[in-house]
Design a protein around this motif. Structure first.
Motif, PDB file in Angstrom:
ATOM      1  N   ALA A 124       1.034  -0.807   0.389  1.00 31.70           N
ATOM      2  CA  ALA A 124       0.112   0.209  -0.292  1.00 31.70           C
ATOM      3  C   ALA A 124       1.252   1.153  -0.092  1.00 31.70           C
ATOM      4  O   ALA A 124       0.357   2.391  -0.610  1.00 31.70           O
ATOM      5  CB  ALA A 124      -0.774  -0.192   1.045  1.00 31.70           C
ATOM      6  N   HIS A 125       2.307   1.045   0.569  1.00 33.17           N
ATOM      7  CA  HIS A 125       3.088   2.102   0.467  1.00 33.17           C
ATOM      8  C   HIS A 125       3.868   2.190  -0.547  1.00 33.17           C
ATOM      9  O   HIS A 125       4.950   0.936  -0.823  1.00 33.17           O
ATOM     10  CB  HIS A 125       3.566   2.582   2.229  1.00 33.17           C
ATOM     11  N   GLY A 126       4.785   3.424  -0.944  1.00 29.08           N
ATOM     12  CA  GLY A 126       5.693   3.204  -1.181  1.00 29.08           C
ATOM     13  C   GLY A 126       7.773   2.988  -1.153  1.00 29.08           C
ATOM     14  O   GLY A 126       7.828   2.772  -2.161  1.00 29.08           O
ATOM     15  N   ASP A 127       7.149   2.754   0.572  1.00 25.92           N
ATOM     16  CA  ASP A 127       8.421   2.463   1.519  1.00 25.92           C
ATOM     17  C   ASP A 127       9.737   3.433   0.156  1.00 25.92           C
ATOM     18  O   ASP A 127      10.916   2.532   0.424  1.00 25.92           O
ATOM     19  CB  ASP A 127       9.004   0.954   1.447  1.00 25.92           C
ATOM     20  N   LEU A 128       9.851   4.536   0.185  1.00 26.57           N
ATOM     21  CA  LEU A 128      10.667   5.729  -0.203  1.00 26.57           C
ATOM     22  C   LEU A 128      10.850   6.461   0.312  1.00 26.57           C
ATOM     23  O   LEU A 128      11.745   7.797  -0.315  1.00 26.57           O
ATOM     24  CB  LEU A 128      10.473   5.415  -1.791  1.00 26.57           C
ATOM     25  N   ASN A 129      11.367   6.786   1.696  1.00 23.51           N
ATOM     26  CA  ASN A 129      11.455   7.926   2.331  1.00 23.51           C
ATOM     27  C   ASN A 129      12.249   7.942   2.649  1.00 23.51           C
ATOM     28  O   ASN A 129      13.569   6.663   3.299  1.00 23.51           O
ATOM     29  CB  ASN A 129      10.160   8.072   3.458  1.00 23.51           C
ATOM     30  N   THR A 130      12.949   8.645   3.440  1.00 23.85           N
ATOM     31  CA  THR A 130      14.967   8.753   3.911  1.00 23.85           C
ATOM     32  C   THR A 130      13.764   9.852   5.988  1.00 23.85           C
ATOM     33  O   THR A 130      13.016   9.934   5.562  1.00 23.85           O
ATOM     34  CB  THR A 130      15.156   9.904   3.311  1.00 23.85           C
ATOM     35  N   GLY A 131      15.354  10.161   6.058  1.00 23.67           N
ATOM     36  CA  GLY A 131      15.025  10.498   7.199  1.00 23.67           C
ATOM     37  C   GLY A 131      14.700  11.720   7.403  1.00 23.67           C
ATOM     38  O   GLY A 131      13.580  12.668   8.104  1.00 23.67           O
ATOM     39  N   GLY A 141       9.485   2.456   6.838  1.00 16.49           N
ATOM     40  CA  GLY A 141       8.758   2.975   5.216  1.00 16.49           C
ATOM     41  C   GLY A 141       9.561   3.901   4.936  1.00 16.49           C
ATOM     42  O   GLY A 141      10.150   4.402   3.305  1.00 16.49           O
ATOM     43  N   MET A 142      11.264   3.300   5.064  1.00 16.26           N
ATOM     44  CA  MET A 142      12.390   3.197   3.618  1.00 16.26           C
ATOM     45  C   MET A 142      12.870   2.659   2.893  1.00 16.26           C
ATOM     46  O   MET A 142      13.918   2.911   2.375  1.00 16.26           O
ATOM     47  CB  MET A 142      13.025   4.623   4.859  1.00 16.26           C
ATOM     48  N   PRO A 143      12.551   1.033   3.397  1.00 18.61           N
ATOM     49  CA  PRO A 143      13.148  -0.015   2.554  1.00 18.61           C
ATOM     50  C   PRO A 143      14.309   0.192   0.799  1.00 18.61           C
ATOM     51  O   PRO A 143      14.831   0.075   1.083  1.00 18.61           O
ATOM     52  CB  PRO A 143      12.965  -1.688   2.723  1.00 18.61           C
ATOM     53  N   LEU A 144      12.826   0.675   0.404  1.00 21.16           N
ATOM     54  CA  LEU A 144      13.107   0.707  -1.134  1.00 21.16           C
ATOM     55  C   LEU A 144      14.507   2.015  -1.204  1.00 21.16           C
ATOM     56  O   LEU A 144      15.204   1.551  -2.715  1.00 21.16           O
ATOM     57  CB  LEU A 144      11.875   0.885  -1.765  1.00 21.16           C
ATOM     58  N   ALA A 145      13.602   3.051  -0.967  1.00 17.68           N
ATOM     59  CA  ALA A 145      14.663   4.427  -0.785  1.00 17.68           C
ATOM     60  C   ALA A 145      16.090   3.734  -0.148  1.00 17.68           C
ATOM     61  O   ALA A 145      16.994   3.394  -1.469  1.00 17.68           O
ATOM     62  CB  ALA A 145      14.417   5.219  -0.265  1.00 17.68           C
ATOM     63  N   VAL A 146      16.361   2.542   0.597  1.00 14.88           N
ATOM     64  CA  VAL A 146      18.006   2.501   1.028  1.00 14.88           C
ATOM     65  C   VAL A 146      18.232   1.473   0.008  1.00 14.88           C
ATOM     66  O   VAL A 146      19.475   1.823  -0.338  1.00 14.88           O
ATOM     67  CB  VAL A 146      17.245   1.500   2.576  1.00 14.88           C
ATOM     68  N   ASP A 180       4.958  12.993   0.286  1.00 11.23           N
ATOM     69  CA  ASP A 180       5.144  13.328  -0.891  1.00 11.23           C
ATOM     70  C   ASP A 180       6.788  13.843  -1.680  1.00 11.23           C
ATOM     71  O   ASP A 180       6.844  13.575  -2.299  1.00 11.23           O
ATOM     72  CB  ASP A 180       5.027  14.964  -0.688  1.00 11.23           C
ATOM     73  N   GLY A 181       6.958  13.152  -0.465  1.00 11.46           N
ATOM     74  CA  GLY A 181       9.026  12.977  -0.609  1.00 11.46           C
ATOM     75  C   GLY A 181       8.784  11.592  -1.671  1.00 11.46           C
ATOM     76  O   GLY A 181       9.838  11.705  -2.008  1.00 11.46           O
ATOM     77  N   GLU A 182       8.184  10.969  -1.121  1.00 11.28           N
ATOM     78  CA  GLU A 182       7.981   9.434  -2.115  1.00 11.28           C
ATOM     79  C   GLU A 182       7.889   9.819  -3.714  1.00 11.28           C
ATOM     80  O   GLU A 182       8.324   9.452  -4.221  1.00 11.28           O
ATOM     81  CB  GLU A 182       7.102   8.353  -1.160  1.00 11.28           C
ATOM     82  N   LYS A 183       6.900  10.217  -3.767  1.00  7.52           N
ATOM     83  CA  LYS A 183       5.933  11.126  -4.837  1.00  7.52           C
ATOM     84  C   LYS A 183       7.100  11.685  -6.177  1.00  7.52           C
ATOM     85  O   LYS A 183       7.280  11.288  -6.803  1.00  7.52           O
ATOM     86  CB  LYS A 183       4.855  11.856  -4.899  1.00  7.52           C
ATOM     87  N   ASP A 184       7.975  13.148  -4.967  1.00  2.07           N
ATOM     88  CA  ASP A 184       8.739  13.281  -5.761  1.00  2.07           C
ATOM     89  C   ASP A 184      10.164  12.251  -6.659  1.00  2.07           C
ATOM     90  O   ASP A 184      10.903  12.687  -7.219  1.00  2.07           O
ATOM     91  CB  ASP A 184       9.404  14.465  -4.729  1.00  2.07           C
TER      92      ASP A 184
END
Length: 300
Positions: A124-131, A141-146, A180-184
Motif C-alpha cells: 500500500a506504501h512506497g517505502d521510499l522515505n528517508t530521514g 517506510g524506507m527500505p526501498l529508498a535504502v 510527498d517526498g516519495e512522490k517526488d
C-alpha cells in the motif's frame, strides 16, 4: 517446479512503533506455511529466526530522524548474510517478517548474488522515505529508498555495497498511500507504479502482465516483497498501517498465480503480519494462502 525452500524468520518490530509484528513469523508458521509448501512437493528447511537486539528504550529517534537505528542495522546485516548463504547453497530464500524494514537485509543478501535484480514491491506504501522526508522516522517506510542507495549510510551500506537495485527494475503494485517526498522520488527516478487506480481501471490481470514484462526485462532474477497491508483491511486486518481501498484477497491470489505460472520469482518475503492486531490469525492465514499460490498451488 519442485524447489528447495529455506525459511528465515525475522521477528523485527523496531522499524515501526506498533508492537506485535515481531510475532509475525510465528503466526505464519502456526498457520501452516511449512505443511502448505510440503504438500506442493517442495523441500522445506526452516532455518529459524534472526536474533533481534532490544534497545533500552523503544522508538528513540537519532539526530537523523531514524528510530532504533543501531538495532535495525544489526538485524539486517545478519539477515543479509543468512540470505546470501541460502542462495549460495542453491535454495530459494523465503523470509517471513516482521516489519518491512527487514527488506533492507533481504535485498542486501539477494542482490549480492544477482547483477541486475528485478523487484516487485506489492504494498500500500512506497517505502521510499528517508530521514529527511519521513513524517514518523519509522525505518519500515524506507527500505526501498535504502536499497536504491538513498538514505543514511549505515543503512545503504548494509552488506558492504550500494546501491542494491536500480529504479528501472522496480514495480510497485497496490500503492494508495504515498508521502510527498516519495512522490517526488518516484517521478525523479522514473519508478513504475501501479496504484489502486490502475488496478481498478485496468484489472489485476493486465497490471501483472505489464509488471512481469517490466521486471524481467534485462534482469537475471526477480525478488517479491509483499506487505500484507497491500490487501484491503477487511481481508488482512492484522497489519500496523492499514489503508482502506486495497486489493481483494482474490486479486492478490491472481497476482501470485500469474507469478507462479511464469516461474520468475527467485526470492521472496512476506511482511507486516501483526497477530496482536489480527482477528483469529486471519492475516497470517491470508499470507500463507498467498505463499501457496506463489509456489504453485492451484484451485484445480
Amino acid at each position: 517446479m519442485k524447489k528447495k525452500i529455506s525459511i528465515i524468520g525475522v521477528p523485527m518490530d523496531l522499524g515501526q512503533t506498533r508492537r506485535g509484528v515481531d510475532m509475525g513469523p510465528s503466526a505464519m508458521r502456526y498457520a501452516g506455511v511449512i505443511d502448505r509448501l510440503q504438500q506442493l512437493n517442495h523441500i522445506v528447511v526452516d532455518r529459524g529466526d534472526i536474533e533481534i537486539g532490544r534497545p533500552p528504550k523503544y522508538d528513540i529517534k537519532n539526530d537523523d530522524n531514524l528510530k532504533d537505528l543501531e538495532e535495525v542495522v544489526k538485524a539486517n546485516q545478519s539477515l543479509a548474510e543468512s540470505v546470501a548463504d541460502v542462495i549460495d547453497e542453491g535454495d530459494f530464500p523465503l523470509v517471513l517478517g516482521g516489519d518491512h524494514s527487514i527488506a533492507i537485509g533481504t535485498l542486501a543478501g539477494v542482490a549480492k548474488k544477482y547483477e541486475n535484480l528485478g523487484v516487485i514491491w506489492y504494498d500500500a506504501h512506497g517505502d521510499l522515505n528517508t530521514g529527511e522526508t519521513s513524517p514518523s522516522g519509522n525505518i519500515h517506510g524506507m527500505p526501498l529508498a535504502v536499497s536504491l542507495g538513498i538514505g543514511h549510510p549505515t543503512l545503504t551500506e548494509i552488506g558492504g555495497y550500494a546501491p542494491k537495485i536500480k529504479p528501472e527494475n522496480i514495480v510497485i503494485i497496490g500503492a494508495r498511500s504515498l508521502d510527498d517526498g516519495e512522490k517526488d522520488l518516484i517521478h525523479e527516478k522514473g519508478i513504475k507504479v501501479y496504484t489502486m487506480h490502475e488496478i481498478d481501471r485496468m484489472g489485476m490481470t493486465l497490471v501483472m502482465e505489464e509488471a512481469i514484462k517490466h521486471v524481467t526485462r534485462n534482469t537475471d532474477g526477480v525478488h517479491l516483497s509483499l506487505d500484507l497491508d497491500a490487501l484491503d483491511p477487511q481481508h488482512a486486518p492484522g497489519v500496523g498501517t492499514p489503508v482502506v481501498g486495497g486489493t481483494t484477497y482474490r486479486e492478490a491470489h491472481l497476482a501470485m498465480e500469474m507469478l507462479a505460472e511464469r516461474n520468475i520469482i527467485s526470492s521472496a518475503e512476506f511482511v507486516e503480519v501483526n497477530p496482536i492486531l489480527d482477528v483469529k490469525n486471519q492475516t497470517a492465514e491470508a499470507a500463507v494462502g498467498l505463499i501457496g499460490s506463489l509456489f504453485g498451488e492451484k484451485l484445480l
